[in-house]
Design a protein around this motif. Sequence first.
Motif, short mmCIF file in Angstrom:
data_model
loop_
_atom_site.label_atom_id
_atom_site.label_comp_id
_atom_site.label_asym_id
_atom_site.label_seq_id
_atom_site.Cartn_x
_atom_site.Cartn_y
_atom_site.Cartn_z
N GLU A 167 42.73 48.06 64.78
CA GLU A 167 42.82 49.52 64.76
C GLU A 167 44.18 49.97 64.25
O GLU A 167 44.29 50.89 63.43
CB GLU A 167 42.58 50.08 66.16
N ARG A 168 45.24 49.34 64.73
CA ARG A 168 46.59 49.69 64.28
C ARG A 168 46.79 49.29 62.82
O ARG A 168 47.45 50.00 62.06
CB ARG A 168 47.63 48.99 65.17
N ALA A 169 46.22 48.16 62.43
CA ALA A 169 46.35 47.70 61.05
C ALA A 169 45.74 48.69 60.07
O ALA A 169 46.24 48.87 58.96
CB ALA A 169 45.70 46.33 60.89
N GLU A 170 44.65 49.36 60.49
CA GLU A 170 44.02 50.35 59.63
C GLU A 170 44.93 51.56 59.40
O GLU A 170 44.82 52.25 58.39
CB GLU A 170 42.70 50.83 60.24
N HIS A 229 49.23 47.60 70.33
CA HIS A 229 50.00 48.82 70.14
C HIS A 229 49.08 50.04 70.09
O HIS A 229 49.42 51.11 70.60
CB HIS A 229 50.81 48.71 68.84
N SER A 230 47.91 49.88 69.48
CA SER A 230 46.97 51.00 69.38
C SER A 230 46.54 51.49 70.76
O SER A 230 46.33 52.69 70.97
CB SER A 230 45.75 50.59 68.55
N ILE A 267 49.41 53.61 72.25
CA ILE A 267 49.48 54.91 71.58
C ILE A 267 48.37 55.82 72.07
O ILE A 267 48.57 57.01 72.32
CB ILE A 267 49.40 54.72 70.05
N ARG A 268 47.17 55.26 72.24
CA ARG A 268 46.03 56.05 72.72
C ARG A 268 46.29 56.58 74.13
O ARG A 268 45.96 57.73 74.45
CB ARG A 268 44.77 55.19 72.70
N GLU A 269 46.91 55.77 74.97
CA GLU A 269 47.23 56.21 76.33
C GLU A 269 48.26 57.33 76.32
O GLU A 269 48.17 58.28 77.11
CB GLU A 269 47.74 55.03 77.16
N GLN A 270 49.25 57.22 75.45
CA GLN A 270 50.26 58.27 75.34
C GLN A 270 49.62 59.60 74.97
O GLN A 270 49.95 60.65 75.54
CB GLN A 270 51.31 57.90 74.29
#
Length: 314
Positions: A30-33, A57-58, A61-64
């Motif tokens: 997901e992050r790579a995209e 990492h994705s 970020i989603r939780e933030q």
Amino acid sequence: VGNVVKDAVEELSADDKAELHKTLKEIDPERAEELHPNNVRKVIRSLQVYDSTGRRHSELIREQRAEGGNHLGGPLRFPHSVILWVTCDQPTLDARLDARVDEMVRQGLIAELQTFHQQYNRQRVVGEGGELRTPVYTLGIFQSIGFKEFHDYLMLSEEQRETEEGQKLFVKGVELMKVATRQYARRQIKWIRQRFLGRGDSQVPPLYALDGTDVSQWDSQVRDKAFSIVQSALDGTTCPIDREPVLQKNTPDRKWIRCEQCDRLFEGTNQLEVHLRSQKHKRRLAKLAREAEQRTVSLDGNRTHITSTDQINV
């Protein structure tokens, strides 16, 4: 798995962008995209996050964003924040930047560059046998404006710097540094607009531009307006000064999508759709169709040849 990721990041060079991105895609697709393969720093950062936390990492970020954050990160720590942006017209800014470079030179910039070059940079660009290496000014402190611009001048000996040719290289270095500084300022302005005005996200503090072009009007155009803006934010009242308008209401699709026919990456569906309608893409499709047709004709010809040969042999 963490050690494997850490080793991959440490062993692969910064130039091996495809391999770094492939590693991230295996761990966090997901992050790579969301990241272009050329964005090596962010790719490495996402790998480091996974290595240090054991989580994608994705996901973080989603939780933030679920907690009230936005595309910049987590929620605002101080809800009544404002951004004050002192601006000026471009010609005035360019003149001030040029004057700043001249003042830096006057206060000893060249001596500082010479010392640093002799102690840390010379061994990078001159081999043990005296052979010159290709200078790399894209990593670490060597990215700073000044090193690349004065490279030719710094490579001269003390005697050569005093010659007419040396002085020409010095003047050239000053001019290149001024150009690089003006270009950097333009990138900063673009960054501010994209980061704070490019999305209609309520978590981005309101940004107010204060015109500092005429310094004789500083008190009325900058200081007094800044006081008024901050006081309104503290009081929770409507600010009498207009904030800068948000340029884009919707958060764009930030995923990178590949056009398989053209072998190119595009950020989001909007860019891809524009590309798919372009003449360049249509010409590429036509070329691929012709090549496919030629291959078909070639295969048919081979079959005919084989059939004829078989008949003769019989």
